[in-house]
Scaffold this motif. Sequence first.
Motif: not given
Length: 488
Positions: A219-225, A187-207
């Motif tokens: 990704a450019d933005m992520a909404a994280t619960s 998507v970035h190859g087309y110059g378009i930003p990526v927004l991520v609904d990370e409601a169910h992924g807060v732990q993913t960054h830590f393991h």
Amino acid sequence: MNEKQYTTPLLTRLKEHAAQQPIQFHIPGHKGGRGMDPEFRNFIGESALSIDLINIAPLDDLHHPHGSIKEAQELAAEAFGAEHTFFSVQGTSGAIMTMVMSVCTPGDKIIVPRNVHKSVLSAIILAGGHPVFVHPVMDPRLGIAHGVTKKDVERAIHLHPDAKAVLLINPTYYGIAANLAEIVECVHGYGIPVLVDEAHGVQTHFHERLPMSAMQAGADMAATSVHKLGGSLTQSSVLNVQGNRINHRRVQSIISMLTTTSTSYILLASLDAARRHLATRGRELVENALQLADKARREINQIPGISCIGRELLGSDAVYDMDETKLIIHLHSLGITGYDAERWLRERWNIEVELSDLYNILCLVTPGDTPDSIEVLIRALRDLSSHFYTEGKQERKAAQLPDIPSLAVSPRDAFYANTVTIPFTESAGRIIAEFIMIYPPGIPVLLPGERITEENIEYIQKHMEAGLPVQGPEDPDIRMIRVIREPR
Ligand SMILES: Cc1ncc(COP(=O)(O)O)c(C=O)c1O
């Protein structure tokens, strides 16, 4: 790790302030609980009430952070691998609405999976955007929707090169992740930003055994619960931002537009503390949850009529990785729906599951679990099986999402159009002016502006018959439906 991750600037500031016992002549009028209903005060406790404060000068202001809230947000950005983190006291819904409204102005297109949460659609209506839907990959066996493929996203971009953003869900409610890094790169190859609904992924960054986090995937933005699985209080989330495709000052002004001026400091402090817990102990906490989930999965897979989905599911673009702390318990040979099983577990075992659908129940294993809670679940599932399992092949209804209806007018135009209510069963061919969603987790079957088909009507009725909550319309029984008034 930065030693500062062990500190909690906002929580500490609030506790210091409360300890000074200032004589309060400001809201909240309960003044530390003294002016409120005693039963509630005693139940909630004085400590919590002592930090139920507002944006007086010593305590900073979420709308213009420059003190302890700013410091807390900066530490959160570092912990989540973002350049900027914004605290949300309006859940991930508020953070998602901010993401969409930061990139979409009236008439702008945004590419989104069909199984988006309703907050994405609310944001599209508020922004006056035009959704371009991509079908998620359906799992016919489990009857659930997974992620979208890079190929489908790229096709949507080719058809709509003027799209202002692509929004993705990572991971899904069931914990399944697409190859996010590859889609982001494309998507970035087309110059378009990526927004991520990370409601169910807060732990993913830590393991490392969990799917990649949105920030790790670029990704450019992520909404994280943070509140769902990261240990903060319900309603508290973060919006993470990185890179130069998004103007973080605009994000600040939009989140501010959408946020109450009476921000809860209890929620904000819980975000500050949850960030410390995740940053300093996140890996260990997730590791424990994974080990408990591994044990549960092994044992559940011995129970007749039930299986617990694992890594054998993986191997395609849209089903690339999974969060194994989520137990997708598939009731393949019990002859009951997931909804029936949910009710049975509640009534017989006092167990509350996260969600149920036609064929599955979803149970979450978190840092709040112990070997004992897992043991109770396994015993209860054995009991469920002994009540309902019958050998032999069970009849299965096909599980499919209906085709995406055609968008006749923009969701915003439909929402504000001149409308009339008609019987739902007679509505095929008309343009709907409200949402219809299947809960949980709120997948829209119809949304304002779409033309209703016979297939939609049948699909919705089937879910209602199975006892799965269908929500959205003004008429909760969905006998009547609001459609756009057509010219005579
Ligand atoms: C996929 C998804 N996105 C967004 C949300 C909204 O999150 P919140 O309840 O924090 O507003 C949910 C809530 O269940 C969800 O399942």
